[in-house]
Design an enzyme around this catalytic site. Sequence first.
Site, PDB file in Angstrom:
ATOM      1  N   ASP A 123       0.807  -1.221   0.000  1.00 45.72           N
ATOM      2  CA  ASP A 123       0.000   0.000   0.000  1.00 45.72           C
ATOM      3  C   ASP A 123       0.840   1.271   0.000  1.00 45.72           C
ATOM      4  O   ASP A 123       0.431   2.308   0.520  1.00 45.72           O
ATOM      5  CB  ASP A 123      -0.964   0.025   1.209  1.00 45.72           C
ATOM      6  CG  ASP A 123      -1.885  -1.180   1.204  1.00 45.72           C
ATOM      7  OD1 ASP A 123      -2.232  -1.647   0.105  1.00 45.72           O
ATOM      8  OD2 ASP A 123      -2.252  -1.646   2.295  1.00 45.72           O
ATOM      9  N   LYS A 183       1.723   2.145  -5.158  1.00 43.26           N
ATOM     10  CA  LYS A 183       2.222   1.609  -6.437  1.00 43.26           C
ATOM     11  C   LYS A 183       1.291   1.937  -7.598  1.00 43.26           C
ATOM     12  O   LYS A 183       1.729   2.291  -8.688  1.00 43.26           O
ATOM     13  CB  LYS A 183       2.404   0.081  -6.325  1.00 43.26           C
ATOM     14  CG  LYS A 183       3.442  -0.312  -5.275  1.00 43.26           C
ATOM     15  CD  LYS A 183       3.491  -1.805  -5.058  1.00 43.26           C
ATOM     16  CE  LYS A 183       2.282  -2.385  -4.363  1.00 43.26           C
ATOM     17  NZ  LYS A 183       2.106  -1.999  -2.955  1.00 43.26           N
ATOM     18  N   GLY A 239      -4.579  -4.215  -3.800  1.00 43.81           N
ATOM     19  CA  GLY A 239      -5.575  -3.179  -4.095  1.00 43.81           C
ATOM     20  C   GLY A 239      -4.782  -1.942  -4.464  1.00 43.81           C
ATOM     21  O   GLY A 239      -4.139  -1.342  -3.603  1.00 43.81           O
ATOM     22  N   HIS A 240      -4.752  -1.609  -5.739  1.00 41.59           N
ATOM     23  CA  HIS A 240      -3.950  -0.475  -6.207  1.00 41.59           C
ATOM     24  C   HIS A 240      -4.889   0.666  -6.607  1.00 41.59           C
ATOM     25  O   HIS A 240      -5.700   0.516  -7.515  1.00 41.59           O
ATOM     26  CB  HIS A 240      -3.069  -0.905  -7.390  1.00 41.59           C
ATOM     27  CG  HIS A 240      -2.030  -1.930  -6.999  1.00 41.59           C
ATOM     28  ND1 HIS A 240      -1.121  -2.451  -7.876  1.00 41.59           N
ATOM     29  CD2 HIS A 240      -1.744  -2.481  -5.780  1.00 41.59           C
ATOM     30  CE1 HIS A 240      -0.335  -3.306  -7.226  1.00 41.59           C
ATOM     31  NE2 HIS A 240      -0.694  -3.343  -5.967  1.00 41.59           N
ATOM     32  N   GLN A 245       1.963  -6.009  -3.234  1.00 43.98           N
ATOM     33  CA  GLN A 245       2.417  -6.125  -1.843  1.00 43.98           C
ATOM     34  C   GLN A 245       3.696  -5.285  -1.665  1.00 43.98           C
ATOM     35  O   GLN A 245       3.873  -4.316  -2.379  1.00 43.98           O
ATOM     36  CB  GLN A 245       2.653  -7.597  -1.456  1.00 43.98           C
ATOM     37  CG  GLN A 245       1.364  -8.419  -1.330  1.00 43.98           C
ATOM     38  CD  GLN A 245       0.788  -8.857  -2.653  1.00 43.98           C
ATOM     39  OE1 GLN A 245       1.443  -9.523  -3.433  1.00 43.98           O
ATOM     40  NE2 GLN A 245      -0.448  -8.522  -2.930  1.00 43.98           N
TER      41      GLN A 245
HETATM   42  P1  GDP Z   1      -0.824   0.416  -3.533  1.00 43.66           P
HETATM   43  O1  GDP Z   1      -1.422  -0.868  -3.078  1.00 43.66           O
HETATM   44  O2  GDP Z   1       0.659   0.454  -3.325  1.00 43.66           O
HETATM   45  O3  GDP Z   1      -1.185   0.783  -4.953  1.00 43.66           O
HETATM   46  O4  GDP Z   1      -1.426   1.530  -2.572  1.00 43.66           O
HETATM   47  P2  GDP Z   1      -2.982   1.693  -2.169  1.00 43.66           P
HETATM   48  O5  GDP Z   1      -3.703   2.201  -3.339  1.00 43.66           O
HETATM   49  O6  GDP Z   1      -3.483   0.463  -1.512  1.00 43.66           O
HETATM   50  O7  GDP Z   1      -2.867   2.758  -1.010  1.00 43.66           O
HETATM   51  C1  GDP Z   1      -2.340   4.031  -1.238  1.00 43.66           C
HETATM   52  C2  GDP Z   1      -3.405   5.069  -0.867  1.00 43.66           C
HETATM   53  O8  GDP Z   1      -2.808   6.335  -0.744  1.00 43.66           O
HETATM   54  C3  GDP Z   1      -4.472   5.234  -1.947  1.00 43.66           C
HETATM   55  O9  GDP Z   1      -5.684   5.548  -1.326  1.00 43.66           O
HETATM   56  C4  GDP Z   1      -3.954   6.410  -2.767  1.00 43.66           C
HETATM   57  O10 GDP Z   1      -4.991   7.135  -3.429  1.00 43.66           O
HETATM   58  C5  GDP Z   1      -3.342   7.262  -1.695  1.00 43.66           C
HETATM   59  N1  GDP Z   1      -2.193   8.068  -2.105  1.00 43.66           N
HETATM   60  C6  GDP Z   1      -1.217   7.773  -3.003  1.00 43.66           C
HETATM   61  N2  GDP Z   1      -0.279   8.729  -3.006  1.00 43.66           N
HETATM   62  C7  GDP Z   1      -0.655   9.654  -2.098  1.00 43.66           C
HETATM   63  C8  GDP Z   1      -0.084  10.864  -1.608  1.00 43.66           C
HETATM   64  O11 GDP Z   1       0.998  11.282  -2.016  1.00 43.66           O
HETATM   65  N3  GDP Z   1      -0.773  11.534  -0.656  1.00 43.66           N
HETATM   66  C9  GDP Z   1      -1.953  11.101  -0.151  1.00 43.66           C
HETATM   67  N4  GDP Z   1      -2.554  11.830   0.784  1.00 43.66           N
HETATM   68  N5  GDP Z   1      -2.527   9.954  -0.581  1.00 43.66           N
HETATM   69  C10 GDP Z   1      -1.883   9.237  -1.528  1.00 43.66           C
HETATM   70  P1  IMO Z   2      -0.926  -4.122  -2.273  1.00 47.83           P
HETATM   71  O1  IMO Z   2      -0.465  -4.667  -3.603  1.00 47.83           O
HETATM   72  C1  IMO Z   2      -0.961  -4.606   2.069  1.00 47.83           C
HETATM   73  C2  IMO Z   2      -0.966  -8.707   3.618  1.00 47.83           C
HETATM   74  C3  IMO Z   2      -2.214  -9.180   4.326  1.00 47.83           C
HETATM   75  C4  IMO Z   2      -1.618 -10.176   5.299  1.00 47.83           C
HETATM   76  C5  IMO Z   2      -0.492 -10.800   4.493  1.00 47.83           C
HETATM   77  C6  IMO Z   2      -0.860 -12.126   3.826  1.00 47.83           C
HETATM   78  O2  IMO Z   2      -2.210  -3.410  -2.312  1.00 47.83           O
HETATM   79  O3  IMO Z   2       0.182  -3.355  -1.627  1.00 47.83           O
HETATM   80  P2  IMO Z   2      -2.379 -12.800   1.757  1.00 47.83           P
HETATM   81  O4  IMO Z   2      -3.823 -12.529   1.460  1.00 47.83           O
HETATM   82  O5  IMO Z   2      -1.439 -12.271   0.718  1.00 47.83           O
HETATM   83  O6  IMO Z   2      -2.100 -14.234   2.077  1.00 47.83           O
HETATM   84  O7  IMO Z   2      -2.087 -11.991   3.121  1.00 47.83           O
HETATM   85  O8  IMO Z   2      -0.155  -9.860   3.501  1.00 47.83           O
HETATM   86  N1  IMO Z   2      -1.192  -8.172   2.253  1.00 47.83           N
HETATM   87  C7  IMO Z   2      -1.142  -6.882   1.934  1.00 47.83           C
HETATM   88  N2  IMO Z   2      -0.974  -5.789   2.709  1.00 47.83           N
HETATM   89  N3  IMO Z   2      -1.075  -4.461   0.733  1.00 47.83           N
HETATM   90  C8  IMO Z   2      -1.215  -5.551  -0.061  1.00 47.83           C
HETATM   91  O9  IMO Z   2      -1.212  -5.467  -1.410  1.00 47.83           O
HETATM   92  C9  IMO Z   2      -1.297  -6.828   0.540  1.00 47.83           C
HETATM   93  N4  IMO Z   2      -1.467  -8.083   0.070  1.00 47.83           N
HETATM   94  C10 IMO Z   2      -1.390  -8.901   1.122  1.00 47.83           C
HETATM   95  O10 IMO Z   2      -2.865  -8.119   4.982  1.00 47.83           O
HETATM   96  O11 IMO Z   2      -1.028  -9.491   6.376  1.00 47.83           O
HETATM   97 MG    MG Z   3      -2.941  -1.569  -1.802  1.00 50.90          MG
END
Ligand code: GDP
Ligand code: IMO
Ligand code: MG
Length: 422
Positions: free
Chosen positions: A14, A17, A41-42, A224
Amino acid sequence: MKKIDVVLGLQWGDEGKGKVVDVLTPNYKVIARFQGGPNAGHSLHFNDKSYVLNTIPSGIFRDGTVNLIGNGVVIDPAILAGEIAALETAGNDVTSKLVISKKAHLILPTHRILDAASEASKGKTKIGSTLKGIGPTYMDKTGRNGLRIGDILSPEFKKRYNTLKEKHINMLKQYPDFTYDITKYEQDWFAGIEKIRQCAFVDSEQAVNQYIDSDVAILAEGAQGSLLDIDFGTYPFVTSSNTLCAGACTGLGVAPNRIGEVYGIFKAYCTRVGSGPFPTELSDETGEKMRNIGHEFGSTTGRQRRCGWLDLVALKYTVMLNGVTSLIMMKSDVLNTFETIKVATAYDINGEQVSHFPYEINDEIKPVYREFKGWNQDINHIRNYDDFPVEFKEYVEFIENECGVPVKIISVGPDREETILR
Ligand code: GDP
Ligand code: IMO
Ligand code: MG
């Protein structure tokens, strides 16, 4: 030959990416996911709209791109079909831009049930998985029992599905208290198979290497984060794939000498969702403040993300493991109102200062912090590095000096536009 660039997370996932891949996509023709599955979840945000992608690569919104799901990915057809349908309803053309490796493994409905049963049986020691069946699917892959995308095309597919399902149902007898019903899952799953057949199923390792040979730019999108890597993460509280740069080689069929730039992404602080150690975690109002300002709730499961200060011991470790060539700092704006900002530069373990990431991360580890004066102003509107407050620049420059890698991109908000290239 044009080498393939990689974007990956350096913390516990998270990191942002999805946003970074979306920002970088105009420089690339092909965006390729190489591991993980719908546990990811991107999030992407542009034109006042937000999207969350689970299996589909984050280049899908840009015209003219090829979005490739590599052999290292595990696919739940029900979830993937749902993602495609949602994007189509929003007016996007998806299936013509999406290609899937025949060697990617399938997550069966019973894999999801096994994941849930195993987690329920562990009680307090559970991993806190996303319950998407990731662990059981990779177990069947390495156990050589799995079903792959290419098998969908076989006349024996249904028979092989039933054999594996029966095996799982026998395994579920280990959990006599766990009740389940797969009827709905199974219906959605087979309907999903029909939907994803609209995408091309390809020998993606051949395609990827042909692109490289013909100078077509490819960006590999990790899922991840490095601290969730099956080998080097905080085992057993990890995911079941290699989330590191090396995973791009095995998850796409690319030789190591064909990897170019490695973009390592980190948040200006740290988060983690699910169980497992987190040395700089803040279980107080400071952590609560980070969670609220940063909207730190899971994009896939909605769970609260645990928050804490940036951990440079861990960051230097993952920079090393990935051979990071450029750092990208995300969510810098979340720290706008913090008077003091801390960074862990070492761990105190029973009175001894340790600067390497140890084998066991437990409660005996106390982070040793270096404190920085906060910048105490809104930086979301800034678009040039020179315009950042001096305190902010000190923070960035300290991190890059410690890691020995330049911070080349800074993100100050979720929108595409809220990005500074340095
Ligand atoms: P990912 O899994 O690495 O793609 O990250 P996620 O999408 O799960 O979580 C990142 C969260 O931070 C999302 O809700 C993005 O919209 C938000 N986000 C990304 N970059 C920034 C930033 O620079 N500032 C803020 N406030 N939010 C951001
Ligand atoms: P993105 O790509 C954050 C965590 C789960 C759990 C562990 C194992 O959005 O960054 P799994 O379902 O893979 O067997 O769970 O890994 N986990 C993540 N945490 N971002 C993710 O993906 C994750 N994918 C798995 O919360 O601790
Ligand atoms: Mg994510």
